[in-house]
Design an enzyme around this catalytic site. Sequence first.
Site, PDB file in Angstrom:
ATOM      1  N   LYS A  18      61.881  11.364  43.474  1.00  0.00           N
ATOM      2  CA  LYS A  18      62.918  12.379  43.166  1.00  0.00           C
ATOM      3  C   LYS A  18      64.295  11.795  43.482  1.00  0.00           C
ATOM      4  O   LYS A  18      64.526  10.615  43.254  1.00  0.00           O
ATOM      5  CB  LYS A  18      62.638  13.668  43.930  1.00  0.00           C
ATOM      6  CG  LYS A  18      61.199  14.138  43.766  1.00  0.00           C
ATOM      7  CD  LYS A  18      60.981  15.533  44.246  1.00  0.00           C
ATOM      8  CE  LYS A  18      59.503  15.866  44.124  1.00  0.00           C
ATOM      9  NZ  LYS A  18      59.220  17.274  44.255  1.00  0.00           N
ATOM     10  N   HIS A  24      58.673  17.225  34.269  1.00  0.00           N
ATOM     11  CA  HIS A  24      58.440  17.713  35.640  1.00  0.00           C
ATOM     12  C   HIS A  24      59.014  19.124  35.752  1.00  0.00           C
ATOM     13  O   HIS A  24      60.044  19.437  35.158  1.00  0.00           O
ATOM     14  CB  HIS A  24      59.118  16.770  36.651  1.00  0.00           C
ATOM     15  CG  HIS A  24      58.719  17.045  38.067  1.00  0.00           C
ATOM     16  ND1 HIS A  24      59.213  18.108  38.782  1.00  0.00           N
ATOM     17  CD2 HIS A  24      57.850  16.405  38.888  1.00  0.00           C
ATOM     18  CE1 HIS A  24      58.669  18.112  39.993  1.00  0.00           C
ATOM     19  NE2 HIS A  24      57.835  17.089  40.072  1.00  0.00           N
ATOM     20  N   GLU A  27      60.682  20.534  37.953  1.00  0.00           N
ATOM     21  CA  GLU A  27      62.068  20.599  38.432  1.00  0.00           C
ATOM     22  C   GLU A  27      63.043  20.360  37.284  1.00  0.00           C
ATOM     23  O   GLU A  27      64.149  20.901  37.265  1.00  0.00           O
ATOM     24  CB  GLU A  27      62.271  19.590  39.579  1.00  0.00           C
ATOM     25  CG  GLU A  27      61.567  20.069  40.844  1.00  0.00           C
ATOM     26  CD  GLU A  27      61.240  18.984  41.855  1.00  0.00           C
ATOM     27  OE1 GLU A  27      61.689  17.833  41.683  1.00  0.00           O
ATOM     28  OE2 GLU A  27      60.515  19.295  42.815  1.00  0.00           O
ATOM     29  N   SER A  84      51.791  18.642  46.918  1.00  0.00           N
ATOM     30  CA  SER A  84      51.475  18.569  48.354  1.00  0.00           C
ATOM     31  C   SER A  84      50.288  17.669  48.675  1.00  0.00           C
ATOM     32  O   SER A  84      49.527  17.950  49.612  1.00  0.00           O
ATOM     33  CB  SER A  84      51.275  19.974  48.939  1.00  0.00           C
ATOM     34  OG  SER A  84      52.492  20.700  48.886  1.00  0.00           O
ATOM     35  N   ASN A 128      56.612   9.836  43.267  1.00  0.00           N
ATOM     36  CA  ASN A 128      57.835  10.367  42.643  1.00  0.00           C
ATOM     37  C   ASN A 128      58.870  10.536  43.745  1.00  0.00           C
ATOM     38  O   ASN A 128      58.784  11.466  44.539  1.00  0.00           O
ATOM     39  CB  ASN A 128      57.513  11.718  41.978  1.00  0.00           C
ATOM     40  CG  ASN A 128      58.765  12.420  41.471  1.00  0.00           C
ATOM     41  OD1 ASN A 128      59.836  11.827  41.387  1.00  0.00           O
ATOM     42  ND2 ASN A 128      58.620  13.692  41.130  1.00  0.00           N
ATOM     43  N   GLU A 139      50.439  19.913  37.848  1.00  0.00           N
ATOM     44  CA  GLU A 139      51.210  20.182  39.061  1.00  0.00           C
ATOM     45  C   GLU A 139      51.529  21.671  39.147  1.00  0.00           C
ATOM     46  O   GLU A 139      52.544  22.128  38.583  1.00  0.00           O
ATOM     47  CB  GLU A 139      52.527  19.394  39.030  1.00  0.00           C
ATOM     48  CG  GLU A 139      52.353  17.901  39.035  1.00  0.00           C
ATOM     49  CD  GLU A 139      53.537  17.222  39.721  1.00  0.00           C
ATOM     50  OE1 GLU A 139      53.301  16.489  40.680  1.00  0.00           O
ATOM     51  OE2 GLU A 139      54.687  17.456  39.310  1.00  0.00           O
ATOM     52  N   GLY A 197      55.891  20.597  47.086  1.00  0.00           N
ATOM     53  CA  GLY A 197      56.781  20.598  48.245  1.00  0.00           C
ATOM     54  C   GLY A 197      56.561  21.744  49.212  1.00  0.00           C
ATOM     55  O   GLY A 197      57.387  21.968  50.100  1.00  0.00           O
TER      56      GLY A 197
HETATM   57  C1  PEP Z   1      56.121  16.371  42.730  1.00  0.00           C
HETATM   58  O1  PEP Z   1      57.246  16.828  42.770  1.00  0.00           O
HETATM   59  O2  PEP Z   1      55.750  15.760  41.716  1.00  0.00           O
HETATM   60  C2  PEP Z   1      55.245  16.571  43.869  1.00  0.00           C
HETATM   61  C3  PEP Z   1      53.957  16.502  43.656  1.00  0.00           C
HETATM   62  O3  PEP Z   1      55.836  16.828  45.078  1.00  0.00           O
HETATM   63  P1  PEP Z   1      55.097  17.011  46.505  1.00  0.00           P
HETATM   64  O4  PEP Z   1      54.028  15.958  46.611  1.00  0.00           O
HETATM   65  O5  PEP Z   1      56.175  16.838  47.515  1.00  0.00           O
HETATM   66  O6  PEP Z   1      54.500  18.367  46.501  1.00  0.00           O
END
Ligand code: PEP
Length: 243
Positions: A10, A91, A93, A203, A8, A158, A164
């Site tokens: 973003k 997601h 976000e 992460s 992803n 998630e 992040g």
């Molecule tokens: C995400 O935003 O879907 C995600 C998993 O981000 P990160 O791997 O940076 O934690």
Amino acid sequence: MRHLIAGNWKMHGTLAGVAAYAAAIKAAPDHADMLICPPFPLIEPFARALAGSGVAVGAQDCHGAAQGAHTGDVHASLLREAGAAYVILGHSERREAHGETNAHVQAKVQAAVAAGLTPIVCVGESQAQRDAGEAAHVVKSQLIHSLPADFTGVVAYEPIWAIGTGLTPTEDDVAAMHGAIRAALIAHLGEAGAMVKILYGGSVKPSNAASLLAVPEVAGALVGGASLKPEDLLAIAAAAPRG
Ligand code: PEP
């Protein structure tokens, strides 16, 4: 079940960077499926650059309507036409910054499936919800209200506090939540619920991928930050269990 490693991007990336990234990612291992979800304008160039490679391209959102007066939004059929095969929906976000509710997500899932896209529906609890012992309840409620009863697609667990931040749940916590998600999917969808891939996201990086991807019921990863470097995404895919 083959593991799916989905990147992803973003709101990162440029047109100028597509060719080099696509050339690097084509070295994908053949025991896992790979997917890149860049910002909208990069979908078509990525689809062209990755044609025939086996690496799929996806979007990060779509609208819940087939077409219409929705300034700034993109409909699922156009994403399909641009070369997307998947779309990330719900997601955290988007749920947080765009006020997306479970009902919005469900409408988007239906629009995506109608257009021939495979939805990847994200669910996950906040730190406060986990601290209050509500994580499983929150995730189950998101699933039941975001997925139509005839859902086909992928689910990504998630935990918001892991996105992040460099933090990850323990493997036992991931196993417990993925088991709870599987039970909820079967209760909601019947036998079809046993076939839904459940990804872990939050992460994931090369150093923790092997242990997270080996957890029972983890059928892949949704990768944010680490997906921006093709060598890191490839290392994560290489860590996926075989068979
Ligand atoms: C995400 O935003 O879907 C995600 C998993 O981000 P990160 O791997 O940076 O934690």
